[in-house]
Structure formats: C-alpha cells, structure tokens
Motif scaffolding. Structure first.
Motif, PDB file in Angstrom:
ATOM      1  N   THR A   1       3.641   0.228   3.506  1.00 15.39           N
ATOM      2  CA  THR A   1       3.570   1.011   2.949  1.00 15.39           C
ATOM      3  C   THR A   1       5.299   1.426   2.410  1.00 15.39           C
ATOM      4  OG1 THR A   1       5.216   2.560   4.146  1.00 15.39           O
ATOM      5  CG2 THR A   1       2.854   2.501   4.209  1.00 15.39           C
TER       6      THR A   1
ATOM      7  N   GLN B   1      -2.713   3.135   1.912  1.00 16.67           N
ATOM      8  CA  GLN B   1      -2.935   2.069   3.385  1.00 16.67           C
ATOM      9  C   GLN B   1      -3.987   2.688   4.379  1.00 16.67           C
ATOM     10  OE1 GLN B   1      -0.606   2.069   7.128  1.00 16.67           O
ATOM     11  NE2 GLN B   1       0.328   0.370   6.493  1.00 16.67           N
TER      12      GLN B   1
ATOM     13  N   THR C   1       1.200  -1.464  -0.255  1.00 17.42           N
ATOM     14  CA  THR C   1      -0.177  -0.094  -0.247  1.00 17.42           C
ATOM     15  C   THR C   1       1.113   0.881   0.237  1.00 17.42           C
ATOM     16  OG1 THR C   1      -0.018  -0.121   2.474  1.00 17.42           O
ATOM     17  CG2 THR C   1      -1.915  -1.129   1.179  1.00 17.42           C
TER      18      THR C   1
END
Length: 331
Positions: free
Chosen positions: A279, A239, A233
């Motif tokens: 991330t 996210q 993400t």
C-alpha cells in the motif's frame, strides 16, 4: 477473475548487501538518495533495514537493503530481478559518468534500449543497477534530494526492473493480470545475448516498466542480489482485489502484513521471483517529521527493546553534506 485497479508501478525494491557502512556511503552519498528510514529486518533484529528514496519517500522511489554481512556473494540468475533501473533527467548521464570516475564506481558503456539511453553500473556489492535518461514532466510526483547531487541530475525514482526467467509465459500472464500491458520487444545484447527482451508498462509515471528476459542461467541469493520487488496497490481495497487476482493465477499470496509505513502481501510468482504488493500509506512520514526522515532508529513498537537491539547492530555513520554534523545510525 476479480476486477482490479491496475498497479501504478513499482513501490520499492529490496536487496541484499554486505557491509552496512559501505552500503550507506554508496547509496546516500555517491548516488545521492535520501536515507528515509533506518530500521531492522523484522524477522532478524540483528540486521539493519535501510530505506533510500527521494526527498519525501514518494512511492516508487525507495531502494531498501538488508546488510547481511555473514552471507556470501550472490549470483544473478534465473528466477531473480536481474537489473534495477532508475530514472535520471535527460542530459545528465555525462554528470553521472564524471561522478562515477571521481568515486571509483564500476560502470559500463551506455546502451540504447527502447529508444532510451541506459548507463549500466554496479554498487560495491556488485548489484547490477542502471540509470536511464528520461524526460521528467513538470507534474512528476517525485521530489529530488539535493544533499549531494543537484536537482537537475538527481535520481527521480525507479524506471524499471528486469526479470530473468526460465519460463516467461506464465509470468507475463501474471503481469497482465496485475494490469501491466505489453508494449514492445527487442533484442537484448549484453544482457542475455541473442534473447528477446519483452517490456510491460504499468499505469503510473514512476517505476512503470517490467522487462522480461528468458534465461536458464543459475543464480543464488547473497550480496549483490535483489531479495524482492514490491508493486504499488495504493489502498487496502486495491491490495485485496489484487491479492484475489494473484490467487486466480494459481499462486499463494500471504495474508496482509503490517510493515509500519505500508501494508504488504507477498508471493512467489511462477518462476520463483518474490513479489510484494504494498500500500502507499501510511507513509514514511507517519512516525517521523518529513524534515527528520531517517533521523531515528526503529519503528516505535520496538522501543521497549531498543537497548537490546542497538547492542547487536554495528555503528553506522550517515553521510551528510560537508557543512553538516555527522550522526550515527544507532543514536
């Protein structure tokens, strides 16, 4: 449901190993991946956390390990990632078979799957792995690490993970909510014989595929099993939106947790597989120069406890090319 950007694919896969030196030797030297981080399990400071990836630690390339020596041998079964597959350039499987013969690696005959050639093998802890021949595009984001394996044969990040699930339908709905699209089904002999493998594709070029297979075969976590699979993400906003989408599926994701080189959200999907949303930043080079990735033990926040932590860890030598000086992972 909250609108989400589709995940580009797998971010990393984390597994359970036994002896840390044996794990290091196989993944860094035999498979030729770069040690981009050597850290500790943040919940168990007496255990290493090794990160192996491409030359730059590109998202979608890092295989990570907790070498818990005191655990018993695991067994792959329902509710687990059963196979982790890596991309290799077309025409390179002959090289890998010869290399595995030289290094005494346990591998099986090639199989064809979704029009691709797959070479199954196992690492020293019997973790099931696959190499899949693919065409590597000129603009591919991965950067081969060539310390031990030449660029034309080097592993180029993840191809896929295979999930063994007792009740696949709910997980397949979740994958759809995460932005993966169902792209095909086929029989899967040699994995769970007679069962149908369903493939889902993510939006990005690396770690794009998740295969789903139904099985009620019991498993247990231990050496040679996958601890969790993380999906990209890329930004905090991505996210947060994906976390909301996961909640809308009746699941209970954690709050965001700082993992130094990325930020993470965790949850168990409907069949019990531990998923992570990660991330893409700040990245493995956020606290070490790119040329020295993996050169130092621990993130900076552990500096005050360095002496105490190092005393708990076994000495591990990082394999290097013959013309380089060896280093120890607790330097």
């Amino acid at each position: 449901m909250t609108s989400v950007s589709p995940t580009p694919g797998i971010h990393h896969v984390t597994c359970v190993a036994g002896d840390p030196q044996r794990n290091m030797d196989f993944w860094a030297e035999t498979l030729g991946l770069r040690l981009v981080k050597r850290s500790i399990n943040q919940d168990d400071s007496g255990t290493y956390h090794f990160f192996f990836a491409d030359a730059e630690g590109t998202p979608g390339t890092s295989m990570t390990f907790f070498p818990w020596e005191n655990l018993s041998q695991g067994k792959v079964g329902s509710g687990q990632v059963s196979r982790t597959a890596f991309r290799v350039p077309e025409g390179s499987l002959h090289y890998w078979e010869d290399r595995f013969d030289d290094f005494g690696v346990d591998y099986d005959e090639r199989v064809e799957r979704f029009g691709e050639t797959v070479l199954p093998l196992r690492d020293p802890d019997s973790l099931p792995i696959e190499l899949v021949e693919v065409e590597i595009a000129e603009d591919d984001p991965t950067v081969p690490w060539t310390e031990f394996v030449p660029a034309e044969h080097a592993i180029r990040g993840f191809h896929s993970v295979t999930l063994w699930l007792a009740n696949p339908d709910s997980t397949m709905d979740l994958l759809g909510a995460m932005g993966l699209e169902e792209v095909g089904t086929e029989e899967s002999p040699g994995d769970t014989p007679g069962d149908e493998r369903t493939r889902f594709a993510a939006a990005g070029p690396v770690g794009s595929y998740v295969d789903v297979l139904p099985t009620v075969q019991a498993g247990r976590q231990g050496h040679g099993t996958v601890h969790h699979v993380a999906f990209q993400t890329p930004s905090d906003e991505d996210q947060s939106a994906m976390r909301s989408a996961v909640q809308s599926q009746g699941l209970r994701p954690t709050q965001q947790i700082d993992r130094h080189w990325f930020r993470s959200v965790y949850f168990r999907e409907h069949n019990g597989v531990l998923f992570e949303l990660a991330t893409n930043g700040p990245g493995y080079d956020s606290d070490e120069p790119l040329d020295d990735l993996g050169g130092r033990l621990l993130p900076g926040e552990f500096e005050a406890r360095r002496e105490q932590i190092e005393a708990q860890l076994a000495d591990v030598t990082v394999p290097l090319a013959p013309d380089a000086e060896p280093t120890e992972a607790d330097d």
